[in-house]
Structure formats: C-alpha cells, structure tokens
Design a protein around this motif. Structure first.
Motif, PDB file in Angstrom:
ATOM      1  N   GLU A 117     -32.513 -25.289   6.212  1.00  0.00           N
ATOM      2  CA  GLU A 117     -31.397 -26.232   6.209  1.00  0.00           C
ATOM      3  C   GLU A 117     -30.055 -25.518   6.107  1.00  0.00           C
ATOM      4  N   ARG A 118     -30.042 -24.343   5.537  1.00  0.00           N
ATOM      5  CA  ARG A 118     -28.811 -23.568   5.387  1.00  0.00           C
ATOM      6  C   ARG A 118     -28.873 -22.409   6.374  1.00  0.00           C
ATOM      7  N   LYS A 119     -28.266 -22.619   7.520  1.00  0.00           N
ATOM      8  CA  LYS A 119     -28.342 -21.622   8.588  1.00  0.00           C
ATOM      9  C   LYS A 119     -27.052 -20.822   8.743  1.00  0.00           C
ATOM     10  N   GLN A 120     -26.060 -21.088   7.910  1.00  0.00           N
ATOM     11  CA  GLN A 120     -24.780 -20.395   8.024  1.00  0.00           C
ATOM     12  C   GLN A 120     -24.940 -18.912   7.707  1.00  0.00           C
ATOM     13  N   SER A 121     -24.125 -18.118   8.366  1.00  0.00           N
ATOM     14  CA  SER A 121     -24.087 -16.682   8.091  1.00  0.00           C
ATOM     15  C   SER A 121     -23.265 -16.436   6.825  1.00  0.00           C
ATOM     16  N   ARG A 122     -23.297 -15.203   6.365  1.00  0.00           N
ATOM     17  CA  ARG A 122     -22.470 -14.830   5.213  1.00  0.00           C
ATOM     18  C   ARG A 122     -20.988 -15.066   5.517  1.00  0.00           C
ATOM     19  N   ALA A 123     -20.572 -14.693   6.719  1.00  0.00           N
ATOM     20  CA  ALA A 123     -19.165 -14.883   7.102  1.00  0.00           C
ATOM     21  C   ALA A 123     -18.799 -16.369   7.093  1.00  0.00           C
ATOM     22  N   GLU A 124     -19.693 -17.222   7.578  1.00  0.00           N
ATOM     23  CA  GLU A 124     -19.426 -18.670   7.560  1.00  0.00           C
ATOM     24  C   GLU A 124     -19.384 -19.198   6.133  1.00  0.00           C
ATOM     25  N   ALA A 125     -20.254 -18.671   5.276  1.00  0.00           N
ATOM     26  CA  ALA A 125     -20.261 -19.095   3.877  1.00  0.00           C
ATOM     27  C   ALA A 125     -18.945 -18.732   3.191  1.00  0.00           C
ATOM     28  N   GLU A 126     -18.462 -17.518   3.434  1.00  0.00           N
ATOM     29  CA  GLU A 126     -17.179 -17.098   2.867  1.00  0.00           C
ATOM     30  C   GLU A 126     -16.036 -17.951   3.398  1.00  0.00           C
ATOM     31  N   ALA A 127     -16.051 -18.225   4.709  1.00  0.00           N
ATOM     32  CA  ALA A 127     -15.001 -19.049   5.320  1.00  0.00           C
ATOM     33  C   ALA A 127     -15.043 -20.471   4.756  1.00  0.00           C
TER      34      ALA A 127
END
Length: 179
Positions: free
Chosen positions: A132-142
C-alpha cells in the motif's frame, strides 16, 4: 471542540501509524489514516481511486472519509488524535501537481483542529515500502516537506516529533495533548 482534535502528519513511513496504535493502546481516542483503508477497499472492489491509478478520485475519497471521521470525533470527550487530517488532502494534491478543487481548499481552511500539529519527520532508518505504501524515499521526504508547508500556511504551529522509539515518542505526544 476542535482544541481537543490533534493531527499527526508527515510523510509515509515516518512512524505515524505505529504511534497512533500505541496511543490507542493507552486509551486515547484515535482516528486511523483513511488512505490505507481506501486502498484496500479499492483493490478489493476493483476500483481505480488509487494513488497509482486516479489520484484525484483517491484524494476525493480521502476527503469524504476524513470529513466523516472529523464529524464523529467532535462528539468524543478528551483528546482525539488523527493519523493525518483534512489538510493532508490539500497537501497531497499539491505534492502530485494536481489541480486543487476549491472545495478541498475551503474544507481545509474551515475544518479546524488544535493549532498544534505534530509532524513525524522523514526517518530513513524506519522507512519501508509495502503493497500500500509504494512511495520512494524521495517522495516520502517531499511529502513531509509539503505537509509542513501546508499546515503552516493554514496557520497551524508545527511540533516536530523526535526520532525515537514508539513508546517514548508516544510519551512525548501524550504529555503535549494533555496540556
């Protein structure tokens, strides 16, 4: 009553849900994140209101579910702690570069929580992806950055949670909502 409604926001994988679970275990009223439930419902029903299919429809479903949760929470006594709040929908649409419908902005401005919002900062050491959580690390930080900006622009005061184990982190938040 909105003074008793507290939001924990931030990017994915920052420990928000684990924190909310611990606070619920301690007897606090809590409201789970809508996004994961919507993803499960949509996948099960074959729907496309998903962050990887139709982000606008996904955001609308979150807004609707969060409005219901907000309404229900107003009848509770004592602190209520939300895993994300209505402004998160505004932040999500902004992050995705999508048009923010006027009703989303109006709802985020009109539906208020306690002025203090707790931000779970990006925490690389605990970040994990899943179905369900497919975001990358960069997306998570953003996402964390956008949520900070969104809530700040709406007049909330951000309190950043420390990057510590769940139980001490819950102690920090519990002391602050009890004030």
């Amino acid at each position: 009553m909105s003074d008793q409604l507290f939001v924990v926001t931030g990017g994915p994988g920052a420990g928000k849900t684990s924190l909310i679970t611990e606070l619920a275990r301690r007897g606090f009223h809590t409201v789970p994140e809508s996004g994961r439930a919507i993803i499960r419902d949509e996948v099960q029903s074959g729907g496309d209101a998903l962050p990887w299919a139709d982000r606008q429809a996904f955001a609308q479903k979150i807004l609707e579910r969060d409005l219901d949760a907000y309404s229900t929470a107003q009848a509770l006594t004592g602190p209520v702690i939300f895993d994300r709040g209505l402004p998160d929908t505004l932040g999500y649409l902004t992050l995705c570069g999508l048009t923010v419908p006027p009703h989303v902005t109006a709802t985020a401005k009109a539906t208020r929580y306690n002025r203090r919002v707790f931000l779970a900062p990006f925490w690389d050491a605990i970040f994990q992806q899943d179905a369900e959580r497919k975001q990358s690390r960069a997306e998570a930080e953003a996402t964390c950055t956008v949520m900070r900006e969104t809530y700040t622009a709406l007049g909330y005061k951000i309190t950043e949670l420390p990057r510590i184990a769940i139980k001490p982190r819950a102690d920090v938040l519990a002391r602050q909502v009890a004030c």
